[in-house]
Scaffold this active site. Structure first.
Site, PDB file in Angstrom:
ATOM      1  N   CYS A 212       0.785  -1.231   0.000  1.00 61.15           N
ATOM      2  CA  CYS A 212       0.000   0.000   0.000  1.00 61.15           C
ATOM      3  C   CYS A 212       0.821   1.288   0.000  1.00 61.15           C
ATOM      4  O   CYS A 212       0.388   2.306  -0.550  1.00 61.15           O
ATOM      5  CB  CYS A 212      -0.934   0.037   1.216  1.00 61.15           C
ATOM      6  SG  CYS A 212      -1.809  -1.511   1.543  1.00 61.15           S
ATOM      7  N   CYS A 215       1.691   3.704  -3.031  1.00 65.37           N
ATOM      8  CA  CYS A 215       0.684   4.627  -3.550  1.00 65.37           C
ATOM      9  C   CYS A 215       0.209   5.630  -2.499  1.00 65.37           C
ATOM     10  O   CYS A 215       0.011   6.802  -2.801  1.00 65.37           O
ATOM     11  CB  CYS A 215      -0.526   3.860  -4.074  1.00 65.37           C
ATOM     12  SG  CYS A 215      -0.230   3.022  -5.630  1.00 65.37           S
ATOM     13  N   HIS A 216       0.007   5.164  -1.272  1.00 69.47           N
ATOM     14  CA  HIS A 216      -0.585   6.025  -0.243  1.00 69.47           C
ATOM     15  C   HIS A 216       0.454   6.747   0.605  1.00 69.47           C
ATOM     16  O   HIS A 216       0.097   7.643   1.379  1.00 69.47           O
ATOM     17  CB  HIS A 216      -1.504   5.199   0.668  1.00 69.47           C
ATOM     18  CG  HIS A 216      -2.664   4.592  -0.060  1.00 69.47           C
ATOM     19  ND1 HIS A 216      -3.756   5.328  -0.473  1.00 69.47           N
ATOM     20  CD2 HIS A 216      -2.897   3.318  -0.475  1.00 69.47           C
ATOM     21  CE1 HIS A 216      -4.611   4.536  -1.094  1.00 69.47           C
ATOM     22  NE2 HIS A 216      -4.115   3.320  -1.118  1.00 69.47           N
ATOM     23  N   MET A 253      -7.500   1.180  -7.000  1.00 70.04           N
ATOM     24  CA  MET A 253      -7.129   0.343  -5.867  1.00 70.04           C
ATOM     25  C   MET A 253      -7.497  -1.107  -6.151  1.00 70.04           C
ATOM     26  O   MET A 253      -8.607  -1.401  -6.593  1.00 70.04           O
ATOM     27  CB  MET A 253      -7.842   0.818  -4.606  1.00 70.04           C
ATOM     28  CG  MET A 253      -7.539  -0.071  -3.406  1.00 70.04           C
ATOM     29  SD  MET A 253      -8.182   0.600  -1.884  1.00 70.04           S
ATOM     30  CE  MET A 253      -8.054  -0.834  -0.829  1.00 70.04           C
ATOM     31  N   HIS A 492       7.576  13.507 -11.186  1.00 75.67           N
ATOM     32  CA  HIS A 492       8.065  12.128 -11.284  1.00 75.67           C
ATOM     33  C   HIS A 492       9.329  12.081 -12.131  1.00 75.67           C
ATOM     34  O   HIS A 492      10.365  12.561 -11.721  1.00 75.67           O
ATOM     35  CB  HIS A 492       6.963  11.226 -11.829  1.00 75.67           C
ATOM     36  CG  HIS A 492       7.241   9.770 -11.690  1.00 75.67           C
ATOM     37  ND1 HIS A 492       7.396   9.166 -10.456  1.00 75.67           N
ATOM     38  CD2 HIS A 492       7.420   8.784 -12.612  1.00 75.67           C
ATOM     39  CE1 HIS A 492       7.644   7.880 -10.624  1.00 75.67           C
ATOM     40  NE2 HIS A 492       7.672   7.625 -11.930  1.00 75.67           N
ATOM     41  N   HIS A 534       4.071   9.507 -18.426  1.00 81.51           N
ATOM     42  CA  HIS A 534       5.217   8.766 -17.884  1.00 81.51           C
ATOM     43  C   HIS A 534       6.268   8.666 -18.993  1.00 81.51           C
ATOM     44  O   HIS A 534       6.336   7.674 -19.715  1.00 81.51           O
ATOM     45  CB  HIS A 534       4.801   7.376 -17.401  1.00 81.51           C
ATOM     46  CG  HIS A 534       5.869   6.706 -16.590  1.00 81.51           C
ATOM     47  ND1 HIS A 534       6.983   6.129 -17.160  1.00 81.51           N
ATOM     48  CD2 HIS A 534       6.009   6.550 -15.249  1.00 81.51           C
ATOM     49  CE1 HIS A 534       7.754   5.632 -16.219  1.00 81.51           C
ATOM     50  NE2 HIS A 534       7.190   5.870 -15.048  1.00 81.51           N
TER      51      HIS A 534
END
Length: 708
Positions: A212, A215-216, A253, A492, A534
């Site tokens: 997790c 992402c979080h 998710m 990014h 990306h």
């Protein structure tokens, strides 16, 4: 573990599929029923639809269609459902998230996509709901479902939750396990969260870091995924969180429960765990770095000239991701020269300005310095700059070649300047601070891409969560000067346009490309693009119509976006989107070209359709409107079972061949496929038991001189 069934209840909003008491469906209900009645009666469809509803939808919307107050909207007597048939079908196929109002009550939850159901299944579920619980009746034909599916679906769900698909390609990329261990963290079970044992809390921490945190965020402040701070999770409650974890969401998710990845008991632990304050990993300062720093061969003991006759410029450093190694491959002979043990899941490799050394950085924040002058590339120094990291770079400005290296960490959020010949840590700078938009303090702004300026003795550092680009001047690191440029959040990756003056970088969750003038040290533009760009380092070509352009693909759709980069000779096109091509679909990570090539190559390794993920799309730069040709790279590798994802083209020094990784699981066979750039024909395949999960490839010359 439970079985691997992909059955997902129509999670929240499900109904968003809703079917209100309006008459939007009524106008064609008779015609629809007539079409279906030739094969199946309405009564039979109702029986079948009821069974499918109870299996797939009732967990959220309940057997009586009343939903759950404050969480999942009702389908009974719904004023939302029947107003728009296409919307209702689309919600079942693609999921739904965001605020809606049903029967005068606001809902803001998540409904997963149910694209694994066939057209007849979806049609019968909707027909059953439309004719139940006080709704006005009507019918949905399977042909109508097929039409909606064809408009926007890229493929049905076929993969386990570790690699979510359909509209969640980015999750597959960002959601990889973190290198931080639960045992490293400091935490306590507070009294305001649900009861937990220490063993349960430890389990929850381990699962969160593995599945997790990518992402979080480690502190759950949100990044690719939404925030999961306790003010949010406690308000939602255990039942809501269990449902969300079990069935996932259309926002990306994974469905950890219905995929079989987590059991009901484990999901219950995770739902309670999220209502406690997050455990905090330890800081990592100079003391810890010095303790981890090792010099295996001192500079004075290293050779003064290359000890072999290989063409160092054409050596490829290839990440063997799951083996924790980097393979050095001779680009001329295709011989594997040596395989060096490195950090876990090396993210990138970067040569020093002289081309002598290769720096690698693993997700575990271990940096390895490898000397390519030795008989075989050999590890000469290493250091650990944190617990989780992604980026490393070497100083390139004239007079500072090989003098310094820099590494950016995810945790702790900081960058470290090191001696370029030994990796001795010299300066640590925290990136914690205020976000560029809301001006709120962020405790976990991770360092993403770093590039070395060609115009000043500076490193250009992307700070992800705060949206800041830092120009770090290394002329005097004891009196360090840092220029801060506010841009957009979630910076990014990125690279240089063709003159090496302008740094082009993706603020991917803001759907934007940021342009930094490294010569004048300022922001030039922020360009809107779609969706979740990306670029890797991007690709530079001369567009036949618009002149010099820099190109990015994206995770969220099939767009291949061309941005004009010549403000002198083509000012009317500079810093504008001038062309959009369409590739094989979303899930693209890298585009690639070369100054000597007339080809543009685009991968799609995270696309759910294996025809895309196992292939490469190539465009003719002189005839871009023709569209792409698909090359079956995965097939050419002649491998056994496995995902065979084709990822990241990398040219050799001469620019006449391009290498692709064919990436399967650790226990499966992988390969590197070499393609002739001119003929687009297979040239060579490198494979064998030592080629384990190859991903990134870095040609020494092209990476050293930023040729892409």
């Amino acid at each position: 573990m439970k079985n691997k069934l992909r059955i997902l209840p129509v999670l929240a909003l499900a109904v968003s599929v809703a079917m209100p008491v309006g008459n939007a469906f009524a106008a064609n209900a008779t015609a629809v029923h007539a079409a279906e009645a030739s094969t199946t009666s309405l009564a039979d469809r109702m029986i079948r639809g009821k069974g499918l509803f109870e299996t797939n939808c009732a967990a959220c919307h309940q057997m009586n269609g009343e939903g759950l107050a404050g969480a999942f909207p009702p389908l009974a007597k719904s004023d939302y459902l029947m107003a728009d048939k296409d919307r209702s079908i689309g919600a079942v196929l693609k999921g739904l998230s965001g605020p809606i109002t049903v029967n005068g009550t606001d809902y803001n939850a998540v409904m997963p996509q149910l694209s694994y159901l066939n057209d007849a299944d979806v049609a019968d579920i909707l027909t059953y709901v439309m004719n139940s619980w006080g709704n006005n009746g009507g019918a949905v034909a399977s042909a109508e479902v097929a039409a909606i599916r064809a408009k926007g679906m890229q493929g049905a769900v076929t993969a386990p939750a570790d690699h979510p698909v359909a509209d969640s390609e980015e999750m597959a990329y960002e959601g990889a396990p973190m290198a931080i261990k639960a045992s490293d963290t400091v935490a306590f079970i507070d009294t305001e969260g649900p009861k937990m044992t220490l063993d349960e809390f430890s389990f929850g921490t381990e699962v969160f870091f593995q599945r997790c945190a990518g992402c979080h965020g480690v502190l759950r402040k949100g990044a690719t995924g939404k925030p999961l701070t306790t003010d949010i999770t406690r308000e939602k409650g255990t039942d809501y969180l269990k449902t969300l974890i079990t069935y996932g969401s259309p926002a990306g998710m994974p469905n950890w429960g219905t995929s079989g990845d987590l059991t009901d008991k484990e999901i219950d632990i995770m739902a309670r765990y999220l209502q406690h304050e997050p455990p905090v990993p330890p800081e990592w300062g100079m003391k810890e770095m010095k303790e981890s720093w090792k010099v295996f061969v001192k500079p004075e003991d290293r050779p003064t000239k290359p000890m072999h006759k290989r063409n160092i410029d054409n050596i490829f450093a290839v990440t063997l991701r799951d083996a924790g190694q980097v393979a050095f491959i001779d680009g001329d002979s295709k011989e594997i020269i040596s395989i060096v043990d490195t950090g876990y899941a090396v993210h990138i490799s970067r040569p020093s300005a002289s081309g002598r050394y290769m720096f690698t950085i693993g997700r575990d924040a271990r940096i390895d310095l490898i000397d390519m002058w030795m008989e075989k590339p050999t590890l000469v120094a290493e250091i650990k700059v944190g617990l989780e990291a992604r980026s490393v770079e070497s100083s390139k400005f004239k007079g500072y070649e090989d003098k310094y290296a820099i590494a950016g960490a995810y945790w702790p959020p900081q960058f470290t300047i090191m001696d370029g010949n030994t990796l001795e840590p010299l300066k640590i700078v925290s990136t914690r601070g205020m976000t560029v938009d809301t001006q709120e303090y962020h405790p976990e702004p991770r360092v993403a891409a770093i590039v070395a300026s060609h115009k000043h003795p500076e490193f250009i550092v992307n700070v992800k969560e705060t949206g800041k680009v830092l120009l770090v001047n290394y002329e005097d690191i004891d009196n360090l000067k840092v220029t801060t440029i506010g841009t957009k959040r979630y910076l990014h990756d990125g690279g240089w346009e063709s003159t090496h003056r302008y740094f082009m970088t993706a603020a991917n969750k803001s759907n934007s490309i940021v342009v930094i003038d490294s010569k004048d040290q300022k922001l030039v533009a922020m360009i809107d693009v779609e969706k979740i760009p990306h670029p890797g380092r991007g690709a530079n070509i001369i567009d036949p119509e618009y002149g010099p352009v820099w190109i990015t693909s994206g995770l969220g759709n099939d767009n291949i976006t061309f941005i004009g980069t010549d403000p002198v000779k083509h000012p009317e096109h500079a810093w504008k989107v001038v062309r959009i091509l369409h590739g094989m679909g979303g899930g693209s990570l890298f585009v690639k070209s070369h100054p000597k090539s007339t080809n543009l190559w685009v991968d799609a390794p995270l696309n759910p359709d294996v025809k895309a993920s196992q292939s490469i799309a190539v465009f003719d730069i002189n005839n871009l409107d023709k569209g792409f040709t698909r090359l079956p790279i995965g097939k050419w590798a002649e491998l056994g079972e496995g995902p065979k994802r084709v990822v990241q083209g990398e040219y050799n020094k001469a620019g006449d061949e391009i290498w692709f990784s064919v990436w399967s699981g650790k226990e499966e066979e992988s390969a590197i496929v070499v393609v002739d750039d001119k003929t687009r024909k297979l040239k060579h395949v490198i494979k064998g038991p030592e080629i384990v999960t190859p991903t990134g490839k870095f040609n020494v010359y092209n990476t050293m001189y930023d040729v892409y």
